[in-house]
Design a protein around this motif. Structure first.
Motif, PDB file in Angstrom:
ATOM      1  N   PRO A  37     -57.647 -41.369  15.557  1.00 57.09           N
ATOM      2  CA  PRO A  37     -58.583 -41.715  16.650  1.00 57.09           C
ATOM      3  C   PRO A  37     -59.702 -42.643  16.192  1.00 57.09           C
ATOM      4  N   GLY A  38     -60.256 -42.393  15.013  1.00 53.13           N
ATOM      5  CA  GLY A  38     -61.333 -43.238  14.504  1.00 53.13           C
ATOM      6  C   GLY A  38     -60.874 -44.662  14.250  1.00 53.13           C
ATOM      7  N   ILE A  39     -59.660 -44.814  13.719  1.00 53.21           N
ATOM      8  CA  ILE A  39     -59.098 -46.146  13.475  1.00 53.21           C
ATOM      9  C   ILE A  39     -58.997 -46.927  14.774  1.00 53.21           C
ATOM     10  N   ALA A  40     -58.434 -46.276  15.794  1.00 51.24           N
ATOM     11  CA  ALA A  40     -58.242 -46.949  17.077  1.00 51.24           C
ATOM     12  C   ALA A  40     -59.568 -47.386  17.688  1.00 51.24           C
ATOM     13  N   VAL A  41     -60.551 -46.510  17.655  1.00 49.05           N
ATOM     14  CA  VAL A  41     -61.856 -46.824  18.254  1.00 49.05           C
ATOM     15  C   VAL A  41     -62.535 -47.967  17.506  1.00 49.05           C
ATOM     16  N   LEU A  42     -62.539 -47.911  16.166  1.00 48.09           N
ATOM     17  CA  LEU A  42     -63.183 -48.965  15.381  1.00 48.09           C
ATOM     18  C   LEU A  42     -62.527 -50.321  15.626  1.00 48.09           C
ATOM     19  N   TYR A  43     -61.214 -50.340  15.668  1.00 50.33           N
ATOM     20  CA  TYR A  43     -60.510 -51.609  15.871  1.00 50.33           C
ATOM     21  C   TYR A  43     -60.791 -52.165  17.272  1.00 50.33           C
ATOM     22  N   LEU A  44     -60.847 -51.286  18.263  1.00 53.55           N
ATOM     23  CA  LEU A  44     -61.172 -51.733  19.620  1.00 53.55           C
ATOM     24  C   LEU A  44     -62.578 -52.314  19.687  1.00 53.55           C
ATOM     25  N   LEU A  45     -63.524 -51.689  18.996  1.00 54.73           N
ATOM     26  CA  LEU A  45     -64.909 -52.184  18.993  1.00 54.73           C
ATOM     27  C   LEU A  45     -64.988 -53.560  18.334  1.00 54.73           C
ATOM     28  N   MET A  46     -64.267 -53.741  17.231  1.00 63.00           N
ATOM     29  CA  MET A  46     -64.252 -55.047  16.571  1.00 63.00           C
ATOM     30  C   MET A  46     -63.676 -56.115  17.495  1.00 63.00           C
ATOM     31  N   THR A  47     -62.610 -55.757  18.198  1.00 61.30           N
ATOM     32  CA  THR A  47     -61.973 -56.719  19.090  1.00 61.30           C
ATOM     33  C   THR A  47     -62.871 -57.064  20.269  1.00 61.30           C
ATOM     34  N   VAL A  48     -63.507 -56.054  20.842  1.00 58.37           N
ATOM     35  CA  VAL A  48     -64.417 -56.298  21.961  1.00 58.37           C
ATOM     36  C   VAL A  48     -65.528 -57.255  21.542  1.00 58.37           C
ATOM     37  N   TRP A  49     -66.025 -57.089  20.331  1.00 62.48           N
ATOM     38  CA  TRP A  49     -67.095 -57.963  19.836  1.00 62.48           C
ATOM     39  C   TRP A  49     -66.617 -59.408  19.761  1.00 62.48           C
ATOM     40  N   VAL A  50     -65.401 -59.615  19.245  1.00 64.38           N
ATOM     41  CA  VAL A  50     -64.851 -60.963  19.131  1.00 64.38           C
ATOM     42  C   VAL A  50     -64.581 -61.557  20.509  1.00 64.38           C
ATOM     43  N   LEU A  51     -63.915 -60.766  21.371  1.00 63.52           N
ATOM     44  CA  LEU A  51     -63.543 -61.285  22.681  1.00 63.52           C
ATOM     45  C   LEU A  51     -64.760 -61.538  23.567  1.00 63.52           C
ATOM     46  N   ALA A  52     -65.843 -60.781  23.351  1.00 63.73           N
ATOM     47  CA  ALA A  52     -67.063 -61.007  24.135  1.00 63.73           C
ATOM     48  C   ALA A  52     -67.621 -62.402  23.863  1.00 63.73           C
ATOM     49  N   ARG A  53     -67.405 -62.897  22.652  1.00 60.66           N
ATOM     50  CA  ARG A  53     -67.877 -64.241  22.299  1.00 60.66           C
ATOM     51  C   ARG A  53     -67.020 -65.324  22.953  1.00 60.66           C
ATOM     52  N   HIS A  54     -65.822 -64.945  23.397  1.00 63.80           N
ATOM     53  CA  HIS A  54     -64.907 -65.904  24.029  1.00 63.80           C
ATOM     54  C   HIS A  54     -64.498 -65.408  25.414  1.00 63.80           C
ATOM     55  N   ALA A  55     -65.406 -64.709  26.087  1.00 66.35           N
ATOM     56  CA  ALA A  55     -65.069 -64.060  27.359  1.00 66.35           C
ATOM     57  C   ALA A  55     -64.486 -65.047  28.371  1.00 66.35           C
ATOM     58  N   GLY A  56     -64.998 -66.254  28.398  1.00 64.33           N
ATOM     59  CA  GLY A  56     -64.514 -67.224  29.373  1.00 64.33           C
ATOM     60  C   GLY A  56     -63.095 -67.694  29.115  1.00 64.33           C
ATOM     61  N   GLU A  57     -62.609 -67.512  27.877  1.00 62.99           N
ATOM     62  CA  GLU A  57     -61.267 -67.982  27.522  1.00 62.99           C
ATOM     63  C   GLU A  57     -60.194 -66.909  27.725  1.00 62.99           C
ATOM     64  N   VAL A  58     -60.609 -65.651  27.872  1.00 67.19           N
ATOM     65  CA  VAL A  58     -59.633 -64.558  27.929  1.00 67.19           C
ATOM     66  C   VAL A  58     -58.694 -64.662  29.126  1.00 67.19           C
ATOM     67  N   PRO A  59     -59.187 -64.880  30.364  1.00 70.15           N
ATOM     68  CA  PRO A  59     -58.253 -64.968  31.503  1.00 70.15           C
ATOM     69  C   PRO A  59     -57.204 -66.068  31.326  1.00 70.15           C
ATOM     70  N   ALA A  60     -57.622 -67.234  30.855  1.00 70.60           N
ATOM     71  CA  ALA A  60     -56.675 -68.333  30.668  1.00 70.60           C
ATOM     72  C   ALA A  60     -55.649 -67.986  29.586  1.00 70.60           C
ATOM     73  N   MET A  61     -56.077 -67.291  28.538  1.00 73.88           N
ATOM     74  CA  MET A  61     -55.148 -66.929  27.469  1.00 73.88           C
ATOM     75  C   MET A  61     -54.137 -65.903  27.960  1.00 73.88           C
ATOM     76  N   LEU A  62     -54.579 -64.950  28.784  1.00 76.94           N
ATOM     77  CA  LEU A  62     -53.649 -63.974  29.355  1.00 76.94           C
ATOM     78  C   LEU A  62     -52.614 -64.676  30.228  1.00 76.94           C
ATOM     79  N   GLY A  63     -53.068 -65.648  30.986  1.00 81.21           N
ATOM     80  CA  GLY A  63     -52.138 -66.415  31.804  1.00 81.21           C
ATOM     81  C   GLY A  63     -51.170 -67.221  30.955  1.00 81.21           C
ATOM     82  N   ASN A  64     -51.655 -67.748  29.851  1.00 79.48           N
ATOM     83  CA  ASN A  64     -50.810 -68.527  28.949  1.00 79.48           C
ATOM     84  C   ASN A  64     -49.717 -67.659  28.326  1.00 79.48           C
ATOM     85  N   ILE A  65     -50.062 -66.420  28.029  1.00 75.43           N
ATOM     86  CA  ILE A  65     -49.067 -65.486  27.474  1.00 75.43           C
ATOM     87  C   ILE A  65     -47.912 -65.299  28.451  1.00 75.43           C
TER      88      ILE A  65
END
Length: 459
Positions: free
Chosen positions: A222-250
């Motif tokens: 559980p701790g691993i999952a939470v820590l990794y999610l927090l790290m990812t949220v921090w990174v993605l928050a810096r690129h929040a405007g790019e996330v929808p387009a990247m999901l569409g690209n996938i």
């Protein structure tokens, strides 16, 4: 490329052909439709089970529901979520991620059926102990005529759960990112020393047996999952405007037939094989962990098991994929693959703190997966030659940690991926044939659940 590497690559490409894709995706779709989406409508009940609301200390089995889920996730939430996703993207482009999602969405229904059967058709090993797993599902549920399928699973399982990929990527991360290549130790010497150190840690846990494994998993996963999610949220928050387009690209790239992944079929193969390697839905390894749950209600454990693909692939793997894609390291870092690519993405966004935190996660993920894989391999050996001899697998498992530390990433990945494909054949075949019995048990279980709720309301 060496002869062994080429052979393993050709073997992996052959077994992951259209028939297996149809078996996994088509089988998952069948389970979802045949059940009328029953598992998808009971996530709340599944979470209540994991919280311990329905634990019965007097039921048969070794692990609580939470321990069984944590032990299974310890095997699935591993370097496949960090290194495996990176391998999928470099080989198949962004579209491969979409097909990983498909394995997870349909994997919810698949795990519900396979793991319900894992408890429903538990069998006795040669020492008279109750065991679960696809080989016992075949033996107890389908009879002697299908026994070769049980043997196929057990043989493939012996090799499919070798810790070579995890050890390889752990040592690679340590050598490339935390030690100077120009140090006094040559690469092969460092691999050997690191491999022996990892083997000692693995031995310290697995020689304590399944209860120790479960306790470690419950505390760490559980701790691993939470820590990794927090790290990812921090990174993605810096690129929040790019996330929808990247999901569409996938999604777009999944059907574009891009040459980067060998065309549409090539992208599907890469995504589905990596998704299966990550969440193990339909493969059968996780059935052995859930088959050890302390419960007399098979459907209850099936509901617990279906949470696995959601956590493993839809959350953790998506986190890795988005960070790799948004940072662009998969296109810029030519020649890099696996765990090194993911490390570069977090270094670019978080600097040395990101590398340090990711290093701790990689170490924890790799070790917990290797801990769990021992249990699966030992059960396969016990089924084949007798449970009184299965403890010898521990020594083989520890040795393969050292061997894997010096292997090539391609050979390690192709070996495990190919064996996963072979394991899927008996697991999915038996589950499809026994699906009516799962639905009969489900109708009975949810009918009684309704009665329990009525009684609770009356009182």
């Amino acid at each position: 490329m060496t002869t062994i590497d080429q052979f393993l690559q050709d073997f992996n490409n052959f077994v992951w052909g259209p028939p297996l894709l149809l078996l996994l995706l088509g089988g998952g779709l069948f389970f979802a439709l045949y059940s009328r989406f029953t598992p998808y409508r009971h996530f709340g009940h599944a979470l209540a089970i994991v919280r311990g609301k329905f634990d019965d200390p007097n039921a048969a089995g070794e692990l609580t529901h939470a321990q069984a889920l944590s032990a299974a996730l310890a095997g699935t939430i591993g370097l496949g979520n960090i290194a495996g996703v990176a391998l999928a993207i470099t080989a198949g482009g962004p579209g491969a991620v979409f097909w990983m999602w498909m394995t997870a969405l349909l994997g919810v229904a698949t795990k519900f059926f396979t793991c319900t059967l894992g408890v429903m058709y538990r069998g006795r090993d040669s020492l008279g102990r109750l065991q679960g797993g696809p080989m016992y599902i075949v033996r107890e549920g389908l009879g002697k005529r299908f026994y070769p399928l049980a043997v196929l699973f057990a043989v493939a399982g012996l090799f499919g759960v070798l810790p070579v990929f995890q050890a390889n990527q752990l040592v690679e991360a340590l050598r490339q990112e935390f030690f100077d290549d120009a140090a006094s130790l040559a690469a092969w010497q460092f691999n050997l020393v690191a491999g022996i150190a990892l083997a000692a840690v693995v031995a310290g846990v697995i020689f304590g047996g399944l209860p120790r494994l479960a306790k470690v998993a419950v505390r760490v996963v559980p701790g691993i999952a939470v820590l990794y999610l927090l790290m990812t949220v921090w990174v993605l928050a810096r690129h929040a405007g790019e996330v929808p387009a990247m999901l569409g690209n996938i999604v777009t790239e999944a059907f574009s037939g891009s040459a980067v992944g060998g065309g549409l079929l090539g992208v599907m193969v890469i995504g589905i094989s990596r998704g299966a390697f990550s969440n193990e839905a339909g493969i059968g390894t996780e059935v052995m962990a859930h088959g050890a749950a302390k419960t007399d209600e098979p459907v209850r454990e099936g509901l617990v098991a279906m949470l696995g693909p959601v956590v493993d692939t839809l959350l953790i793997c998506t986190c890795t994929a988005l960070v790799i894609l948004i940072t662009g390291v998969w296109q810029e870092a030519a020649g890099l693959q696996g765990v090194t690519l993911t490390i570069n993405a977090y270094r670019q966004e978080m600097g040395l703190p990101g590398v340090f935190l990711l290093g701790l996660l990689i170490l924890s993920l790799g070790l917990t997966t290797m801990f769990t894989y021992w249990y699966y391999g030992a059960k396969c050996l016990g089924f084949l030659i007798g449970a009184e001899y299965q403890h010898y697998y521990k020594y083989f498992h520890v040795l393969m940690v050292v061997v894997g530390s010096g292997a090539s990433v391609g050979a390690a990945s192709n070996l495990l991926s190919g064996m996963y494909a072979l394991m899927a054949i008996p697991t999915m075949t038996a589950s499809l044939l026994l699906a009516p019995r799962v639905m009969a048990a489900s109708r009975d279980y949810f009918a009684r659940c309704g009665a329990w709720r009525a009684e609770s309301t009356d009182t």
